[in-house]
Design a protein around this motif. Structure first.
Motif, mmCIF file in Angstrom:
data_model
loop_
_atom_site.group_PDB
_atom_site.id
_atom_site.type_symbol
_atom_site.label_atom_id
_atom_site.label_comp_id
_atom_site.label_asym_id
_atom_site.label_seq_id
_atom_site.Cartn_x
_atom_site.Cartn_y
_atom_site.Cartn_z
ATOM 1 N N GLY A 1 64.049 124.995 67.506
ATOM 2 C CA GLY A 1 64.722 123.454 68.131
ATOM 3 C C GLY A 1 63.727 122.455 68.435
ATOM 4 N N TYR A 2 62.426 122.923 68.861
ATOM 5 C CA TYR A 2 61.349 121.912 68.965
ATOM 6 C C TYR A 2 60.178 122.842 69.042
ATOM 7 C CZ TYR A 2 60.516 123.066 74.075
ATOM 8 O OH TYR A 2 60.247 123.719 75.328
ATOM 9 N N LEU A 3 58.828 122.358 68.597
ATOM 10 C CA LEU A 3 57.625 123.128 68.600
ATOM 11 C C LEU A 3 56.657 122.712 69.692
ATOM 12 C CD1 LEU A 3 58.040 122.835 64.776
ATOM 13 C CD2 LEU A 3 57.586 124.900 65.834
ATOM 14 N N PHE A 4 56.081 123.719 70.292
ATOM 15 C CA PHE A 4 54.847 123.379 71.147
ATOM 16 C C PHE A 4 53.686 123.863 70.683
ATOM 17 C CE2 PHE A 4 56.828 126.895 73.306
ATOM 18 C CZ PHE A 4 56.106 127.799 73.681
ATOM 19 N N GLU A 5 52.295 123.355 70.977
ATOM 20 C CA GLU A 5 51.487 123.744 70.255
ATOM 21 C C GLU A 5 50.618 124.787 71.246
ATOM 22 O OE1 GLU A 5 49.058 120.715 68.597
ATOM 23 O OE2 GLU A 5 47.694 122.131 67.411
ATOM 24 N N THR A 6 49.916 125.718 70.571
ATOM 25 C CA THR A 6 49.111 126.703 71.370
ATOM 26 C C THR A 6 48.180 127.001 70.534
ATOM 27 O OG1 THR A 6 49.261 128.738 72.665
ATOM 28 C CG2 THR A 6 50.562 128.586 70.621
ATOM 29 N N ASP A 7 47.238 128.173 70.918
ATOM 30 C CA ASP A 7 46.403 128.813 70.045
ATOM 31 C C ASP A 7 46.556 130.253 69.871
ATOM 32 O OD1 ASP A 7 44.925 130.138 71.958
ATOM 33 O OD2 ASP A 7 43.906 128.559 72.188
ATOM 34 N N PHE A 8 45.998 131.118 68.798
ATOM 35 C CA PHE A 8 46.550 132.411 68.549
ATOM 36 C C PHE A 8 46.210 133.320 70.032
ATOM 37 C CE2 PHE A 8 47.221 133.398 63.918
ATOM 38 C CZ PHE A 8 47.352 131.774 63.479
ATOM 39 N N LYS A 9 45.145 132.932 70.575
ATOM 40 C CA LYS A 9 45.047 133.867 71.700
ATOM 41 C C LYS A 9 46.065 133.712 72.816
ATOM 42 C CE LYS A 9 41.138 134.568 74.809
ATOM 43 N NZ LYS A 9 39.413 134.396 75.016
ATOM 44 N N LYS A 10 46.206 132.278 73.297
ATOM 45 C CA LYS A 10 47.077 131.915 74.305
ATOM 46 C C LYS A 10 48.538 132.501 73.769
ATOM 47 C CE LYS A 10 45.245 128.422 77.013
ATOM 48 N NZ LYS A 10 44.398 127.770 76.275
#
Ligand SMILES: NC(=O)c1ccc[n+]([C@@H]2O[C@H](COP(=O)([O-])OP(=O)(O)OC[C@H]3O[C@@H](n4cnc5c(N)ncnc54)[C@H](O)[C@@H]3O)[C@@H](O)[C@H]2O)c1
Ligand SMILES: CC(C)(O)[C@@H](O)C(=O)O
Ligand SMILES: [Mg+2]
Ligand SMILES: [Mg+2]
Length: 347
Positions: free
Chosen positions: A194-203
């Motif tokens: 639906g929508y995308l939010f950014e993160t990193d692999f660890k989080k």
């Protein structure tokens, strides 16, 4: 990226308006997307990508239930369904959608096919974050990206067919091509987010493991059980205890929370209920806070990963999981639930 204020904190998210499907198709037009594994995420993601017009192939062990499932879903052997090694050879984007424990066993095979220019895609930060335990260390000359749908693969597919979309997080771990971020977002749109939010692999992995062990799955069952048990101990019938613990929550109150938030659900209940809920929520929060501290610590130290890998790598892990699910299903509470569900009026 759209800047959105989430309760006072401004975050950037990618919406379908700014990254439409046509753009995703353009970014991935020369890619062969190989979905390795056809468990829960495999079907949801590959079917959505196929329906969205991407060049998708599935790689799965044969013979297996998952292979038959892929055939039922219209994948054809030799055309877009292959044994795992063949799919790995053909794919330019390798979607590693085996179980997290299964990814360890197959890694030596997968890594052989990760030649320069290819992309390795995950839907969980597990393998990369806990690399000391998984041994998953990709070569430096490939892109490594993540799109993690925030929900079951079954819901990902259902919402897609309904014209809606499940939200996903995305992340880049390695950007060898300089285009990894664009590819990750395009994949996210392709799988039906639906929508995308950014993160990193660890989080991603820390929040995901906390969520599913906590309010999404583990804690909710624990709280259900505690309330059901006290009602039964104090002489209430199974149907009354189940209705007051689960049925009302899923059928009446949670849809209101989903629609318009907790205060709105409260406001649609009696003032007696509001008074009690507003008083007791603090006590429940304080009672479980130490358990959540312990849980996050167990995730962050890798203890949860160690237990998952150890138990889910055993040859009979599926039999054991099924046995535990059977016990849950056959408990009085969920047997009462079965009858309550049967009594729901049909449309
Ligand atoms: N289940 C979900 O809805 C969901 C949601 C978001 C993210 N994820 C993540 O997506 C990934 C895939 O999860 P899933 O739940 O779809 O996986 P799963 O547990 O359903 O397993 C997927 C497939 O892996 C195969 N497999 C397991 N071990 C194997 C081995 N040693 N060799 C070959 N094949 C093997 C199984 O046969 C199955 O078809 C995981 O990283 C998971 O954490 C899952
Ligand atoms: C669907 C969940 C719980 O969100 C996912 O994280 C999983 O592991 O299956
Ligand atoms: Mg998970
Ligand atoms: Mg999750």
């Amino acid at each position: 990226m759209a800047k959105i204020n989430f309760g006072g904190v401004v975050e950037e998210v990618v919406t379908r308006e700014e990254f439409p499907l046509a753009k995703a198709r353009e970014v991935l037009k020369n890619e062969t997307i190989a979905v390795i594994g056809y468990g829960v995420q495999g079907p949801g993601q590959s079917l959505n990508m196929r329906d969205n017009g991407f060049n998708v192939i599935v790689g799965q062990r044969k013979p297996s239930k998952s292979w038959d499932h892929a055939v039922q879903d219209g994948f054809k052997e030799g055309e877009n369904l292959f044994e795992i090694e063949e799919a790995l050879r053909r794919g330019t984007i390798i979607c590693y959608l085996l179980s997290d424990a299964g990814q360890i066993a197959l890694w030596p095979t997968v890594s052989k096919h990760l030649t320069e220019g290819k992309t390795l895609y995950f839907s969980h930060g597990f393998g990369i974050t806990y690399k000391e335990q998984t041994g998953i260390i990709p070569p430096k000359n490939i892109d490594v990206i993540l799109v993690a749908p925030k929900g079951s693969g079954t819901s990902l597919r259902r919402l897609f067919l309904d014209g809606q979309g499940l939200n996903s997080s995305f992340a880049v771990f390695q950007n060898a091509s300089g285009k990894a971020r664009e590819k990750a977002v395009a994949m996210g749109i392709g799988v039906g987010s639906g929508y995308l939010f950014e993160t990193d692999f660890k989080k991603e992995v820390y929040s995901d493991l906390t969520g599913e062990r906590g309010t999404l799955m583990g804690a909710i069952q624990g709280i259900f059980e505690a309330q059901y048990n006290i009602l039964r101990k104090r002489g209430h019938t199974p149907s009354e205890a189940f209705n007051e613990t689960v049925e009302e929550l899923t059928q009446s109150l949670m849809p209101l929370v989903a629609e318009n938030g907790m205060d709105w659900m409260y406001a649609n209940c009696s003032t007696t209920a509001q008074r009690g809920a507003l008083d007791w929520r603090h006590k429940f929060r304080d009672a479980v806070a130490p358990v959540f501290e312990e849980l996050y610590e167990s995730v962050a130290t890798g203890k949860e990963a160690e237990r998952t890998i150890k138990l889910n790598s055993q040859p009979d892990y599926r039999v054991k999981l099924d046995q535990e699910l059977k016990e849950l299903r056959e408990s009085e509470m969920w047997q009462a639930g079965l009858k309550v569900r049967e009594l729901r009026p049909k449309k």
